[in-house]
Structures are given as structure tokens and as C-alpha cells.
Design a protein around this motif. Structure first.
Motif, mmCIF file in Angstrom:
data_model
loop_
_atom_site.group_PDB
_atom_site.id
_atom_site.type_symbol
_atom_site.label_atom_id
_atom_site.label_comp_id
_atom_site.label_asym_id
_atom_site.label_seq_id
_atom_site.Cartn_x
_atom_site.Cartn_y
_atom_site.Cartn_z
ATOM 1 N N LYS A 83 76.857 51.516 9.866
ATOM 2 C CA LYS A 83 77.312 51.391 10.732
ATOM 3 C C LYS A 83 79.511 51.007 10.352
ATOM 4 C CE LYS A 83 74.287 51.682 14.771
ATOM 5 N NZ LYS A 83 73.954 51.005 15.789
ATOM 6 N N SER A 84 79.293 50.223 10.100
ATOM 7 C CA SER A 84 80.376 49.669 9.669
ATOM 8 C C SER A 84 81.016 50.353 8.697
ATOM 9 C CB SER A 84 80.956 48.160 9.024
ATOM 10 O OG SER A 84 80.396 48.103 7.614
ATOM 11 N N ASN A 85 80.727 51.200 8.258
ATOM 12 C CA ASN A 85 81.002 51.838 7.006
ATOM 13 C C ASN A 85 81.527 53.231 7.004
ATOM 14 O OD1 ASN A 85 79.091 52.713 5.481
ATOM 15 N ND2 ASN A 85 79.223 51.128 4.090
ATOM 16 N N TYR A 86 80.527 54.057 8.115
ATOM 17 C CA TYR A 86 80.003 55.302 8.422
ATOM 18 C C TYR A 86 81.438 55.976 8.638
ATOM 19 C CZ TYR A 86 78.249 59.446 10.688
ATOM 20 O OH TYR A 86 78.030 60.860 11.213
ATOM 21 N N ASN A 87 82.361 55.846 9.114
ATOM 22 C CA ASN A 87 83.285 56.976 9.373
ATOM 23 C C ASN A 87 84.066 56.616 8.448
ATOM 24 O OD1 ASN A 87 86.111 57.745 11.256
ATOM 25 N ND2 ASN A 87 86.245 56.659 10.514
ATOM 26 N N THR A 88 84.260 55.929 6.743
ATOM 27 C CA THR A 88 85.365 55.944 6.244
ATOM 28 C C THR A 88 84.322 57.082 4.771
ATOM 29 O OG1 THR A 88 85.544 53.545 5.893
ATOM 30 C CG2 THR A 88 85.678 54.779 3.697
ATOM 31 N N GLN A 89 83.047 57.245 5.561
ATOM 32 C CA GLN A 89 82.049 57.652 4.151
ATOM 33 C C GLN A 89 82.081 59.170 5.073
ATOM 34 O OE1 GLN A 89 78.110 56.228 4.396
ATOM 35 N NE2 GLN A 89 77.150 58.284 2.429
ATOM 36 N N PHE A 90 81.712 58.932 6.303
ATOM 37 C CA PHE A 90 82.077 60.477 6.837
ATOM 38 C C PHE A 90 82.975 60.787 6.254
ATOM 39 C CE2 PHE A 90 83.862 63.141 10.795
ATOM 40 C CZ PHE A 90 83.046 63.826 10.514
ATOM 41 N N GLN A 91 84.697 60.466 6.267
ATOM 42 C CA GLN A 91 85.764 60.696 6.194
ATOM 43 C C GLN A 91 85.761 61.541 4.787
ATOM 44 O OE1 GLN A 91 88.517 61.099 8.402
ATOM 45 N NE2 GLN A 91 88.079 59.846 9.898
ATOM 46 N N TYR A 92 85.680 60.314 4.378
ATOM 47 C CA TYR A 92 85.243 61.073 2.245
ATOM 48 C C TYR A 92 84.554 62.240 2.136
ATOM 49 C CZ TYR A 92 88.712 57.579 0.229
ATOM 50 O OH TYR A 92 89.508 56.281 0.413
#
Length: 977
Positions: free
Chosen positions: A331-340
Motif C-alpha cells: 500500500k505504501s508504494n501503490y500510488n507510485t506504481q499506479f501512476q507509473y
């Protein structure tokens, strides 16, 4: 006043005009002399720059802006004139610039940024790698200039912003000199540029600029490169004029921001492209930039990269996603992964061309990201996983349908199927504590198959204007293990998939494969007749016009898979169709009672294959029909599994008989529906329904067999009891032999294969990849190796030439093919090839005889084939038996020893004839006594034939008497080929 000035000091001071004006310019003649003096020796240059540095500090302290303007003008000329020795005074120049910047005077800062631009134009990498002090002071100057435009307001805000933007534009020329400095300059520049652009450009403006960068107008016409260059030069000149005249507008600032950003991307340095791409995306993520705006902006930036390096940005995004996946999805890197992932999808779904993109590598990385997302442990919610998985799926489909080369779609589908095979294989484990669950494996495979389904859907709804090759049946060979995984993979392990999960996978697989058959497999139009004896108006087969028409037909309509032996589906027994039947057989062996819905899908697939493949399907199906049909006299032992196989066998044969008449209407003329076999199949179905052997509900709608309520009268015995009805091999044999067209391609005694030869798969796949066509050339083997060479091979050379030209002779001859007299001995076997036993009156010379005898055999078969082309092949039991014997000997070339084709004739191999005769008589051939070149037999004839020739081959035995004594009759003893 100092009366004792050095010469360089006098020369410098003479350049400064008198007075306190703020816009002074150096005296031109004195400046020219100073430049000449400084350029003659580096020692003088060093003295000049050091004195200018001291004077700058002196004038700065006294606020003499006019003198500072003159100093900047002198430095500009020194850099241009003495650029070869720039390393001597570059540090001092930066020190002077930094001092003047701190004055915060607008006019001075404008001159400073101009001087900084000249300095950047003349720098090279040596200073950035060997002079740490210069790097430090140069970086400070850039930071000072870049920060001048921050948070400015008022009348001069555009001027201050322009100074910062120009400094950033100038620094773009120095990014490649030092990697560390380059990263720092990019990190400092990108936020300023994006802030300026996002403030002044809504999403619609970015999209309009993107369309312009793609050289497209609203009406679809492309802008010329000359127009674009002219436009850019005009914009740049307008900005310079407004900057000089203090008349800058917001439009100028906006255009300079775009120009500066373009300068960062428009480079041939891959590391710079990667770094600036990452900086743009990371800035947008951190600052919460609108995702749609950011994706369009990145797409615009990619258009500025040289076309051969655009894939670097794509690879950068993938590398970042890969690193996140390796570190672990959470969950901590979900937004980054989603955006990329969304930025990646934006690039892959755009119209931006990326020459050199390794599609297979990108597909593999996307598939790995997708599978890891499901299989690797994480604390992500299922909804989050689903969102990311769908994005990756869209990426795969977008890339697959964005055509860069002919085989892209087949290669992409092949990569997905290979991944499916790998994931399925990983579901077989030895221990009781697997790292993944059956549900995870199921979800991955279903998602991978869904990728294929989406790809076919996009290709159907939005066909590419670029020519491409289509996916062929052979590409699916590796995926057939899904039909029977427990029989395919490690037999010592057990799959973690449950039966319901496996059924879900198989159902999805059959649906996707059916979509492939209906939407992707390129099927050409059927010709009026497949019988070469049919005299239809056509161009000469060897003419150029015919080739052009044929190629055009193939390109527009795809391959005609109904053509007998297309892709060698008949003569090559190890082919996809036979493999498909093998796995269907294994599929039924995996279930005691197969799932009805699953079997229904399977029947639908088989019916579509019938309509596409025609006789090629039938030829491979016949052995499995006999394998699946139940022996009705043993009804007490029938299992549900056997009933399913028996029912499917009859369903498929029924639809085959219905389809063949339509597919080959000219050649068959409703022969199938009027045949005895058609009545037998209906009787067999009715008998099974009557005795409850028939499995209802597995024929897809509309179903003829399910809906028909027949009042058929079944054959019965003397007591009125129905006679068990079973379609036997001889029934299909009679069916094939009853039609001149079918007898060539249907071989009822074709052997049943239950194992796949992997080497044959690779050979067949490489030969018939994509839209290949079967060119079954007759005489491709080396003639010398077959018939021998040297003085004794004259007869064989003539025979070889005759055979090589047989196709053209057949096309030109209106009547039967009659081999030329000099090629054929009408009297039969050559007397030179045998010896006579005077007591028994029998021929005892065993073997194939002379080369003339071989020629005669070839010629007679040629003549017989030509006769068939016009009249049809008679039911010759003796020849049919020999042909079948050869079939059983040669499993790699299944079917007849000849290949019936409209243009070519397949000459039989000598070894086929030898083995056929040997098997027929149950004997071993003795060493023949071949004739020499002059027709006389010799005991030592190796000189007349080449080494390795079949005419010199030693046979298994030379004991002729023992062979003759074992023959059944004197007639057989006299038999000689």
C-alpha cells in the motif's frame, strides 16, 4: 592615478567609455586590440581575466552598472575569441557572473544570462571532469540564475521568468559532460519548467500541441518539416526581440518553457533521456499533477526525442515498475506504481512511433509485472490488484496492436502463451506447503488468456492500417497442455489447482481459442475447385501475372486452409490438428465424467475448425474417430467417459459430412450426404439414443442431432432385435474410395499417434510460420545423391531430368501423360538386371534393378497420376495396398507416396518402393546384381555409380536360396521389381 600600469591593464581600461550611463558599450577599436593581445599567449589571457575580475568587484562595490555591462561585453568577446583556451579563464568568468547576479539588477541579469549562454555554447567535458572548483562555481551561477524567476510579480515578472528559463535552456547543452552534475541540473530545472507550463496550459492546449508535434492537423493532413522549422525559428526570434526590447508577454514565457523542455529531451544521450523522463513523472506524482494532463504532457515530451531513442523513456518507466515489484507490492508504494503504470499505458496507447522498440522484451516485462502482482505476497486490496492488473493488460493489448513489424501480433500472442505454460507448470509442486494458492494460479492464467481475448477484440474493432501477419494455429501448440495438464507436466508432482479451478481455466482457454478461429485466423476464399483435372480458365502457372494475382489474393484474404494439405496438415502427421486431437483424448482421460459445459465449448471449437480446415481436419480426425468409437457389443463395460468420447466422435463426423459437400461442392457434388456413410452415422446415432449410450446436451446450438426426432428404422436381426450399429474403418474406407477426389486425401488406415514429437513441432513451426503457403515442390533432393554420378549414371541423369520436368509436361499435355520412349522400357523389367535359373525357369535376381527400371517405375506412376487427374483413380487393390504399406513405413510423410497437387508431382523415394515390396512379401532383399553402364552385369560395379548411391547399397543378406525357399509359391519367386 596609478602611473605605472601594465600593458594589459591599460588595454582593458581603454575599452571603458567615460561617464556613468547604465547602458555603456565597450569601445570597439580598443576592444579589438585587447582581444588580439589576449589571444596571442595564454599568460596574457590569464592576466586579462584576473584584472577584469578585480575591476568587476571594484565596480560592483560602487554600483557602476555601466562598467559592469562593459565587463560582460568584454567577457563575451573573450569567450568567443579565445574558446580554445577557455579552461584558462572559465573559473574567473563564472566568478564574475556570480558577482554581477547578486546585484539583482534586471538589465545586468539579462546580460549575465546572455553571457552564460555563450559560455555554455563553448564549454566541453574536460572542465567538468577535471576541475572541481569550476564545477562548483558553475553550478552556483546556474542556481542563481534559475532562481531569479521564482515567485516574481509585478511589471517585470515575465523578464525575470525569462531569465530563469533561458538559463535552463542553456544548461541543457551541458547535461552530458558529467553524469552527477547532469542529474542535479535536471532535478533543478524540471520543476520550474513544468510549473510554468502547467500554469499556462490546460489539458486541451497540451493535446493540441501534441497533435501539432505529431505533424497532424485537424483534417488529417501532415505538416511539412520545413513549415515546422520555419515556425520554430520565427517563435525564437520573436522571443529574443521581445526580451531585448522589454516587451515580453505570457506567450513568450510559455513558448520558452516548451523550448527549454524540448532541449532536455531532444538529445542522443540515452542516460539523459532516462533521467529527464523519470524527473518529469516523479515531479507530477509528488506535486499531485492531474494524471490525464501529465500523461498527455509526457507523450508530448516523447515526440521531441529522436525517433530511434524514444523507447528509452518507455524502458525507464518499466524499469521503475520492475524495481517496485522486486521490492514488494504494498500500500505504501501503490500510488507510485499506479501512476507509473498509467503513464506507461499513455505512451503505449499513443500514436507516437517508437522505432527499435523490442516488443517481445516489453511484453515479457509486462507479463512479469502482471503475474508478480497476483502471485507475490502483498498487503494490497483485491480491488487495487485488479486495477493494476487491468492497466497492465491494457498496456499489453495496446502494444500488441501498435504494429511495428509484420510478425508482431503472432510474437506477442506467443509470448503470452509461453507465460501461460510457465505459470501452469509452476502449479505442480512436490511439497504440501506451496508458496502460491490454486486460486492465484487460476487468476493469473485467466488474466493472461484475457489479454489475448482483448487483443483479438481490438484488432477486430480497430484494424491496423499497417500490413501484418496473423496468428496461426501453430502458435497455439505450446498452450495445448491446458487441456490435460496432469498428463503434460511433472508426473512426480501434483497440481495445486482444484478440479473446479482447472475447469474454469479450460473453459476460458476454449473460448479464447474459439475467438481466435473466428476473428484472427486469416482464412482466404475457397477456389472453385481443388481438382486440377477441372479445366477452368486460368493463367499459365509459371507466368508472372499468375504470381501477382495469387500473392494479391493471399494478402487480401489470407490463406485457404480448406485446400488439401495446406501447411502439410495431411502429409506431415505431426501437426497442430493432430496434436489438438491428442490433447482432447488426454482431456477425456483426465475426467471420469467430463463437465458438460466444457465439452459443449469443445464441440463448438471443433465445428469451427471443420468449417475452416476442411479435409485437413478430416484426415487427422479419422484415426481418432476409430479410437473414440465404442464397441457396441460390449455395452456393459461403457463408462461415462467413453460415452462422451463416442458421442463427440459421431457429432464431429456428422458435421464433417455436412460441411464437405459445401466446402468442395464442385469436386464432391453432394457425394457425402448421398453416401452410405451418411446413413450409417445417422443409424449409429439413433442406435445410441435408443440404448441410452448417447450423451445429450453437448452439441452447441443450433444442434441438428439434438433437435432431430427421427423415425429411422434401424437394421434388425431375424428376431427383430436392432443390430448394433458401428461405423467401422472399412466403412470410411469405402466412403473414401467411392469418390475420385476423396481417395487422394483421405487415408482410412492412417496410423493413430498419441505422442507428440517435439522436434517435428519445431520443424513444422519454422516452416509454416504465419501466412506461409505449401509449395510442395517435386524434385528438391540432390539428383546426384539419388541416382549416382559418373560415366555409369547417364541413364539416371536423363531420368532425373524427365522427372524434374514432369510438372510442366502434365500442364501442357491434353491427353494422358506418356513418358518419352527414350526414358521408358516398354517391355517391363530390364533383362540386364536379373539372372535366370535355367532349371526352374524362374527369375532369381532380387532387388530394384537398374536405373532404367527405376525410371520405368517413376514414369508409370506419373502416367497413372495423370490418368487420375482426368478420369479419377480406379480402385486398384494392389496399388492401394502398396501405397498403404509405404504409409505405415514412413510416419513423417503420412499419406500417399505421391502428393496430389495442381502443379507438382511428388516422386516416390526408392527406399519407399523397396520397403513396400519387402513388407509385402515378408522377405529381405538380397544384394542385387545391377547392370553397368553398358547394360552388362558385373560383380564389381562401384566404378559406375557414386559412393552412397542406393544402387550400391548392400542389402541385409546375400543368401538368395534361403529367401527363395521361404516363398509361398513359384509365382512369388519370379516376382521382381
Amino acid at each position: 592615478m596609478n602611473l605605472f600600469q601594465h600593458k594589459h591593464q591599460k588595454l582593458i581600461l581603454q575599452c571603458y567609455p567615460a561617464g556613468k550611463a547604465a547602458d555603456k558599450k565597450p569601445n570597439s577599436s580598443e576592444l579589438s586590440y585587447l582581444l588580439y593581445y589576449a589571444s596571442t599567449r595564454s599568460v596574457k589571457l590569464e592576466k586579462v581575466i584576473n584584472f577584469l575580475r578585480e575591476k568587476t568587484q571594484h565596480d560592483f562595490n560602487r554600483n557602476r552598472t555601466g562598467n559592469l555591462q562593459v565587463t560582460l561585453a568584454i567577457i563575451q568577446e573573450l569567450i568567443t575569441k579565445c574558446n580554445d583556451n577557455l579552461n584558462v579563464f572559465a573559473y574567473q568568468v563564472c566568478d564574475i557572473l556570480y558577482t554581477i547576479i547578486s546585484s539583482k539588477d534586471l538589465a545586468l541579469c539579462k546580460s549575465v544570462v546572455k553571457t552564460f549562454g555563450i559560455l555554455c555554447d563553448n564549454l566541453d567535458g574536460a572542465l567538468f571532469t577535471g576541475d572541481k572548483e569550476f564545477v562548483r562555481i558553475f553550478t552556483e551561477v546556474f542556481l542563481a540564475l534559475a532562481s531569479l524567476g521564482k515567485d516574481r510579480s509585478g511589471v517585470s515578472q515575465y523578464d525575470w521568468q525569462m531569465i530563469s528559463l533561458m538559463a535552463i535552456n542553456n544548461i541543457s547543452k551541458c547535461l552530458g559532460y558529467n553524469q552527477t552534475c547532469g542529474k542535479k541540473f535536471i532535478a533543478l530545472s524540471v520543476p520550474t519548467l513544468i510549473h510554468t507550463i502547467v500554469t499556462n496550459n490546460p489539458h486541451s492546449a497540451i493535446q493540441q500541441k501534441l497533435k501539432s508535434s505529431l505533424h497532424e492537423e485537424d483534417n488529417g493532413k501532415r505538416l511539412s518539416r520545413a513549415q515546422l522549422q520555419k515556425s520554430q525559428k520565427a517563435i525564437a526570434q520573436q522571443i529574443d526581440d521581445d526580451f531585448l526590447n522589454d516587451t515580453l508577454t505570457l506567450v513568450d514565457v510559455n513558448e520558452e518553457a516548451f523550448s527549454s523542455m524540448k532541449a532536455f529531451f531532444n538529445t542522443n544521450t540515452a542516460s539523459q533521456i532516462s533521467e529527464v523522463t523519470r524527473a518529469v513523472v516523479q515531479h507530477n506524482i509528488v506535486n499531485g499533477t492531474d494524471l490525464e494532463w501529465g500523461a498527455s504532457f509526457l507523450e508530448l515530451c516523447i515526440t521531441w526525442i529522436p525517433v530511434q531513442l524514444r523507447f528509452v523513456s518507455l524502458s525507464t518507466l518499466l524499469a521503475t515498475l520492475g524495481r517496485i515489484s522486486i521490492e514488494g507490492n504494498s500500500k505504501s508504494n501503490y500510488n507510485t506504481q499506479f501512476q507509473y503504470a498509467r503513464y506507461l499505458l499513455g505512451l503505449l496507447s499513443s500514436k507516437v512511433n517508437m522505432i527499435g522498440l523490442s516488443v517481445s522484451d516489453i511484453i515479457q516485462q509486462l507479463l512479469t509485472l502482471q503475474t508478480d502482482l497476483i502471485l507475490k505476497p502483498s498487503d494490497l486490496d483485491k480491488s487495487d490488484v485488479s486495477i493494476l492488473t487491468n492497466i497492465y493488460s491494457d498496456c499489453i493489448c495496446s502494444l500488441t496492436t501498435h504494429i511495428y513489424y509484420y510478425d508482431q501480433v503472432p510474437d506477442s500472442i506467443q509470448e503470452i502463451l509461453v507465460k501461460v505454460d510457465f505459470v501452469l507448470d509452476s502449479s505442480f509442486v512436490d511439497d504440501n506447503n506451496p508458496t502460491v494458492t490454486g486460486e492465484q494460479v487460476q487468476d493469473v492464467i485467466l488474466q493472461l488468456l484475457d489479454n489475448i481475448s482483448k487483443t483479438f477484440l481490438i484488432l477486430k474493432t480497430k484494424p491496423s492500417s499497417i500490413s501484418r501477419n496473423h496468428v496461426n494455429l501453430e502458435h497455439w501448440d505450446i498452450s495445448l497442455g491446458l487441456l490435460a495438464p496432469e498428463n503434460e507436466f511433472d508426473e512426480h508432482s501434483k497440481t495445486i489447482l482444484t478440479t473446479p479451478q482447472l475447469i474454469n481455466i479450460q473453459a476460458k482457454y476454449l473460448k479464447v481459442f474459439d475467438e481466435f478461429l473466428r476473428n484472427e485466423l486469416a482464412v482466404g476464399k475457397s477456389r472453385q475447385s481443388y481438382d486440377p483435372a477441372y479445366k477452368q480458365s486460368r493463367l499459365d502457372p509459371g507466368s508472372q501475372g499468375n504470381d501477382i494475382l495469387h500473392n494479391k489474393d493471399t494478402q487480401e484474404n489470407g490463406q485457404d486452409f480448406k485446400k488439401p494439405d495446406a501447411n502439410q496438415y495431411i502429409t506431415q502427421q505431426q501437426n497442430f490438428i493432430s496434436h489438438f486431437f491428442m490433447y482432447i483424448d488426454k482431456f477425456f482421460e483426465s475426467y471420469d465424467s467430463p463437465n458438460t459445459e466444457l465439452v459443449l465449448l469443445l464441440v463448438a471449437v471443433l465445428k469451427h475448425m471443420i468449417s475452416i480446415l476442411g479435409l485437413n481436419f478430416v484426415s487427422n480426425f479419422i484415426p481418432f474417430f476409430h479410437h473414440w468409437v465404442m464397441k457396441v457389443n460390449k455395452s456393459n463395460t461403457f463408462t461415462q467417459r467413453q460415452k462422451f468420447k463416442d458421442t463427440i466422435a459421431h457429432i464431429i463426423l456428422y458435421y464433417i459430412l455436412k460441411e464437405l459437400d459445401e466446402q468442395y461442392s464442385h469436386d464432391l457434388q453432394n457425394y457425402c450426404k448421398n453416401s452410405k456413410l451418411y446413413k450409417q452415422i445417422l443409424d449409429a446415432v439413433e442406435y445410441r439414443k435408443l440404448h441410452k449410450f448417447w450423451v445429450h446436451g453437448i452439441d452447441s446450438s443450433p444442434s441438428d442431432l439434438e433437435s432431430t426426432r427421427s423415425n429411422r428404422v434401424l437394421p434388425s436381426d431375424a428376431n427383430g432385435n436392432p443390430i448394433p450399429v458401428r461405423v467401422k474403418p472399412e466403412n470410411i474406407e469405402d466412403f473414401a474410395c467411392g469418390n475420385n477426389f476423396l481417395i487422394v486425401w483421405l487415408h482410412p488406415q492412417k496410423p493413430l499417434l498419441t505422442e507428440i514429437e517435439k522436434s517435428q513441432i519445431s520443424t513444422h513451426m519454422s516452416t509454416f510460420n504465419n501466412d506461409s503457403r505449401n509449395t510442395n515442390n517435386m524434385f528438391s533432393m540432390d539428383q546426384g545423391s539419388l541416382f549416382g554420378s559418373g560415366p555409369g549414371a547417364s541413364t539416371t541423369a536423363v531420368a532425373a531430368a524427365a522427372l524434374a520436368n514432369s510438372s510442366s509436361i502434365q500442364e501442357e499435355s491434353a491427353g494422358h501423360f506418356i513418358p518419352p520412349a527414350e526414358f521408358v522400357q516398354r517391355s517391363g523389367l530390364s533383362s540386364d538386371a536379373v539372372s535366370s535359373n535355367s532349371e526352374a525357369g524362374l527369375y532369381i535376381g532380387l532387388g530394384l534393378g537398374t536405373a532404367g527400371d527405376i525410371t520405368m517405375i517413376h514414369s508409370e506412376i506419373l502416367q497413372y497420376s495423370q490418368h487420375f487427374q482426368e478420369r479419377g483413380l480406379p480402385h486398384a487393390n494392389g496399388l492401394t495396398t502398396i501405397l498403404r504399406t509405404v504409409d505405415s513405413m514412413d510416419t513423417t510423410n503420412d499419406g500417399s507416396i505421391y502428393t496430389y497437387d495442381s502443379k507438382y508431382f511428388q516422386s516416390p523415394r526408392v527406399t519407399d518402393l523397396k520397403d513396400a515390396v519387402s513388407a509385402q512379401r515378408g522377405i529381405r532383399l538380397a544384394k542385387p546384381n545391377f547392370g553397368g553402364a553398358n547394360g552388362h552385369g558385373t560383380n564389381n560395379d562401384t566404378a559406375s555409380t557414386a559412393n552412397g548411391s542406393v544402387l550400391n547399397r548392400n542389402m541385409a543378406t546375400t543368401d538368395v536360396d534361403s529367401i527363395l525357399s521361404g516363398l509361398d509359391s513359384e509365382d512369388e519367386a519370379a516376382f521382381v521389381v
